[in-house]
Design a protein around this motif. Structure first.
Motif, PDB file in Angstrom:
ATOM      1  N   LYS A 111       2.107   6.836  -7.063  1.00  0.00           N
ATOM      2  CA  LYS A 111       1.186   7.831  -7.615  1.00  0.00           C
ATOM      3  C   LYS A 111       1.781   9.226  -7.521  1.00  0.00           C
ATOM      4  N   LYS A 112       2.468   9.523  -6.428  1.00  0.00           N
ATOM      5  CA  LYS A 112       3.067  10.846  -6.234  1.00  0.00           C
ATOM      6  C   LYS A 112       4.261  11.060  -7.155  1.00  0.00           C
ATOM      7  N   ASN A 113       5.050   9.991  -7.377  1.00  0.00           N
ATOM      8  CA  ASN A 113       6.273  10.099  -8.165  1.00  0.00           C
ATOM      9  C   ASN A 113       6.094   9.673  -9.606  1.00  0.00           C
ATOM     10  N   GLY A 114       4.940   9.076  -9.920  1.00  0.00           N
ATOM     11  CA  GLY A 114       4.701   8.474 -11.214  1.00  0.00           C
ATOM     12  C   GLY A 114       4.504   9.423 -12.306  1.00  0.00           C
ATOM     13  N   ASP A 157       0.830  -1.203   0.000  1.00  0.00           N
ATOM     14  CA  ASP A 157       0.000   0.000   0.000  1.00  0.00           C
ATOM     15  C   ASP A 157       0.867   1.258   0.000  1.00  0.00           C
ATOM     16  N   LEU A 158       1.932   1.260   0.777  1.00  0.00           N
ATOM     17  CA  LEU A 158       2.832   2.403   0.848  1.00  0.00           C
ATOM     18  C   LEU A 158       3.523   2.646  -0.497  1.00  0.00           C
ATOM     19  N   LEU A 159       3.951   1.582  -1.146  1.00  0.00           N
ATOM     20  CA  LEU A 159       4.596   1.726  -2.452  1.00  0.00           C
ATOM     21  C   LEU A 159       3.622   2.266  -3.497  1.00  0.00           C
ATOM     22  N   LYS A 160       2.372   1.814  -3.464  1.00  0.00           N
ATOM     23  CA  LYS A 160       1.360   2.329  -4.390  1.00  0.00           C
ATOM     24  C   LYS A 160       1.124   3.815  -4.141  1.00  0.00           C
ATOM     25  N   LYS A 161       1.051   4.207  -2.877  1.00  0.00           N
ATOM     26  CA  LYS A 161       0.826   5.607  -2.516  1.00  0.00           C
ATOM     27  C   LYS A 161       1.929   6.489  -3.090  1.00  0.00           C
ATOM     28  N   TYR A 162       3.181   6.099  -2.934  1.00  0.00           N
ATOM     29  CA  TYR A 162       4.277   6.926  -3.393  1.00  0.00           C
ATOM     30  C   TYR A 162       4.513   6.795  -4.887  1.00  0.00           C
TER      31      TYR A 162
END
Length: 55
Positions: free
Chosen positions: A52-55, A45-50
């Protein structure tokens, strides 16, 4: 005593805030989901969250 071999997992060492440990233990007991699997889900979940921010 020989160390167990992990095939699908990688051992790593970390630490948690003291107040999170009893909560994680309780969640694991209540859901009957191993703590390692709960941590996998949290990291995913944490990797998905970040992502989206960095993608």
């Amino acid at each position: 005593m020989a160390e167990s071999v992990l095939v699908n997992r990688t051992r790593f060492v970390s630490s948690l805030k003291n107040e999170l440990v009893p909560q994680l233990n309780k969640l694991s007991e209540e859901t009957r989901v191993p703590k390692s699997r709960l941590l996998d889900e949290a990291i995913e979940d944490l990797l998905k969250k970040y992502e989206k921010k960095n993608g």
